[in-house]
Design an enzyme around this catalytic site. Sequence first.
Site, PDB file in Angstrom:
ATOM      1  CG  ASP A   1       6.720  16.073 -12.576  1.00  0.00           C
ATOM      2  OD1 ASP A   1       7.354  17.140 -12.503  1.00  0.00           O
ATOM      3  OD2 ASP A   1       5.473  16.018 -12.488  1.00  0.00           O
TER       4      ASP A   1
ATOM      5  CG  HIS B   1      -0.309  13.814  -9.372  1.00  0.00           C
ATOM      6  ND1 HIS B   1      -0.472  14.285 -10.647  1.00  0.00           N
ATOM      7  CD2 HIS B   1       0.632  14.617  -8.809  1.00  0.00           C
ATOM      8  CE1 HIS B   1       0.336  15.308 -10.862  1.00  0.00           C
ATOM      9  NE2 HIS B   1       1.017  15.517  -9.761  1.00  0.00           N
TER      10      HIS B   1
ATOM     11  CD  GLU C   1       1.026  14.517 -14.497  1.00  0.00           C
ATOM     12  OE1 GLU C   1       1.356  15.264 -15.453  1.00  0.00           O
ATOM     13  OE2 GLU C   1       1.701  14.423 -13.460  1.00  0.00           O
TER      14      GLU C   1
ATOM     15  CG  ASP D   1       6.550  17.525  -7.805  1.00  0.00           C
ATOM     16  OD1 ASP D   1       6.593  16.480  -8.476  1.00  0.00           O
ATOM     17  OD2 ASP D   1       5.532  18.245  -7.743  1.00  0.00           O
TER      18      ASP D   1
ATOM     19  CG  HIS E   1       5.145  12.852 -14.681  1.00  0.00           C
ATOM     20  ND1 HIS E   1       4.481  14.054 -14.670  1.00  0.00           N
ATOM     21  CD2 HIS E   1       5.771  12.768 -15.879  1.00  0.00           C
ATOM     22  CE1 HIS E   1       4.685  14.663 -15.829  1.00  0.00           C
ATOM     23  NE2 HIS E   1       5.449  13.904 -16.579  1.00  0.00           N
TER      24      HIS E   1
ATOM     25  CE  LYS F   1      -1.353  18.323  -8.184  1.00  0.00           C
ATOM     26  NZ  LYS F   1      -0.406  19.337  -8.576  1.00  0.00           N
TER      27      LYS F   1
ATOM     28  CG  ASP G   1       2.247  16.571  -6.364  1.00  0.00           C
ATOM     29  OD1 ASP G   1       3.193  15.796  -6.577  1.00  0.00           O
ATOM     30  OD2 ASP G   1       1.728  17.287  -7.247  1.00  0.00           O
TER      31      ASP G   1
ATOM     32  CG  ASP H   1       3.188  12.918 -10.646  1.00  0.00           C
ATOM     33  OD1 ASP H   1       3.456  12.609  -9.458  1.00  0.00           O
ATOM     34  OD2 ASP H   1       3.678  13.920 -11.206  1.00  0.00           O
TER      35      ASP H   1
ATOM     36  CD1 TRP I   1      -1.905  17.479 -14.048  1.00  0.00           C
ATOM     37  CD2 TRP I   1      -0.758  19.386 -14.243  1.00  0.00           C
ATOM     38  NE1 TRP I   1      -2.117  18.221 -12.908  1.00  0.00           N
ATOM     39  CE2 TRP I   1      -1.417  19.384 -13.004  1.00  0.00           C
ATOM     40  CE3 TRP I   1       0.027  20.498 -14.603  1.00  0.00           C
ATOM     41  CZ2 TRP I   1      -1.325  20.447 -12.108  1.00  0.00           C
ATOM     42  CZ3 TRP I   1       0.123  21.558 -13.708  1.00  0.00           C
ATOM     43  CH2 TRP I   1      -0.542  21.528 -12.472  1.00  0.00           C
TER      44      TRP I   1
HETATM   45  C1  RNT Z   1       1.811  18.768 -11.530  1.00  0.00           C
HETATM   46  C2  RNT Z   1       2.129  17.667 -12.476  1.00  0.00           C
HETATM   47  C3  RNT Z   1       2.824  18.061 -13.725  1.00  0.00           C
HETATM   48  C4  RNT Z   1       3.939  19.062 -13.511  1.00  0.00           C
HETATM   49  C5  RNT Z   1       4.868  19.244 -14.688  1.00  0.00           C
HETATM   50  C6  RNT Z   1       5.695  20.474 -14.557  1.00  0.00           C
HETATM   51  O1  RNT Z   1       1.324  18.343 -10.331  1.00  0.00           O
HETATM   52  O2  RNT Z   1       2.850  16.682 -11.815  1.00  0.00           O
HETATM   53  O3  RNT Z   1       3.275  16.943 -14.381  1.00  0.00           O
HETATM   54  O4  RNT Z   1       4.727  18.727 -12.411  1.00  0.00           O
HETATM   55  O5  RNT Z   1       4.183  19.175 -15.846  1.00  0.00           O
HETATM   56 ZN    ZN Z   2       3.615  15.085 -13.024  1.00  0.00          ZN
END
Ligand code: RNT
Ligand code: ZN
Length: 417
Positions: free
Chosen positions: A324, A260, A224, A294, A284, A226, A292, A257, A183
């Site tokens: 994640d 994303h 990955e 998290d 993820h 986004k 996003d 993810d 990523w």
């Molecule tokens: C960032 C991505 C990525 C990170 C990690 C730390 O938006 O989701 O995967 O969160 O690699």
């Molecule tokens: Zn991620």
Amino acid sequence: MTTARRYEEAKERYAAIGVDTDEALKKLSNVSISMHCWQGDDVKGFDGDGVLTGGIQATGDYPGRARNPKELMADIDKALSLIPGAHRLNLHASYAIFEDGEFADRDALEPRHFAAWVEFAKERGLGIDFNPTYFSHPKASEFTLSSPDEEIRSFWIRHGQACIRIAEYFATELGTPSLVNIWIPDGYKDIPADRLSPRARLKDSLDQILSVDYDKSKVYVAVESKVFGIGLESYTVGSHEFYMNYAAQKGILCLLDNGHYHPTEYVSDKIPSMLLFYDKLALHVTRPVRWDSDHVVIYDDELKEIAKEIVRNNALDRVLIGLDYFDASINRIAAWVIGMRSMLKALLYALLTPNEKFASLQKEGRMTEVMMMQEELKFYPFADVWDYFCEQKKVPVQNEWFREIQKYESEVLLKRK
Ligand code: RNT
Ligand code: ZN
């Protein structure tokens, strides 16, 4: 009533709708979730000044953050002791462990910088997944794999290649394949003049990374995508279309993810489409709140839908599930435990669903019954089956696990000043 007794009653209720709870628990036992090391220290890592960049953010300042490898490993141990089943560890390259005085930049990392992690994993029977770290570094202040500066771009290509070698070492040492997930944060805050060139450079960089000779049965490479990052709102080089096409053409994996995508877009709905075109898919799992963000993964509707798509498409061995998120505002070990237990609960819920029966009702157009049964199922004695699983796996049942967290917080975390 004992947990075992409650389980026996639940088993009968589920059997009446054609669900075998023993079988479900057996399948759940075989599931390994990759637990992300970066929840333990707010994504700071050990190889830099600990300032998180790349358009992602860990907010909060709850006491007790792990400050070094020893503390992070101890915290991971505490978390794993409260999570049922056998799982995996997800590392970032920034978690390299250097012996006294030594330092290697990201493009010069070697397997030996991760030997302590391998030892840790071996002792606990964990597999390791890996992520090159394309952020929180002086050379990542603007662009990485899509950089117009050839020196910077080649530095990050070398980093990706180094990570593949390190992952191969993990796989060889631990006897289980290692996922390398790429990523990058590259993008523009405002409307770019050229959307193509950065993507062409990213494509070339990935080609060069993948050109290293590696054992494809040991290392799975994923990309990955986004939609945007903080400060990078207008354009993301590594978009979904870019990576989905790239992965398909190259025979590598996509990693989705669920933070994303646009807020009304669901990863659960993407899973079956991916399964039709790819042998394997990586995830993820996170919880985006308005962006996003998290947040810690909880047992919510989208998590349940994601789990259903994995289970009812018989894809437990094709979908590589990793978590994640990074919440620095609450006890970090509890954050791990809640996320991991929630993921497992969602998978169990899906395993306790009469999936074939539902599919045939749908085929016959009996959608009223599908809705009715899906709603009824929500009040089946799911918790009794989950509690029994925890007891079988010798981890605390229900909220008992939190007592361990409180004890660890007062004895260990609060002493980290
Ligand atoms: C960032 C991505 C990525 C990170 C990690 C730390 O938006 O989701 O995967 O969160 O690699
Ligand atoms: Zn991620």
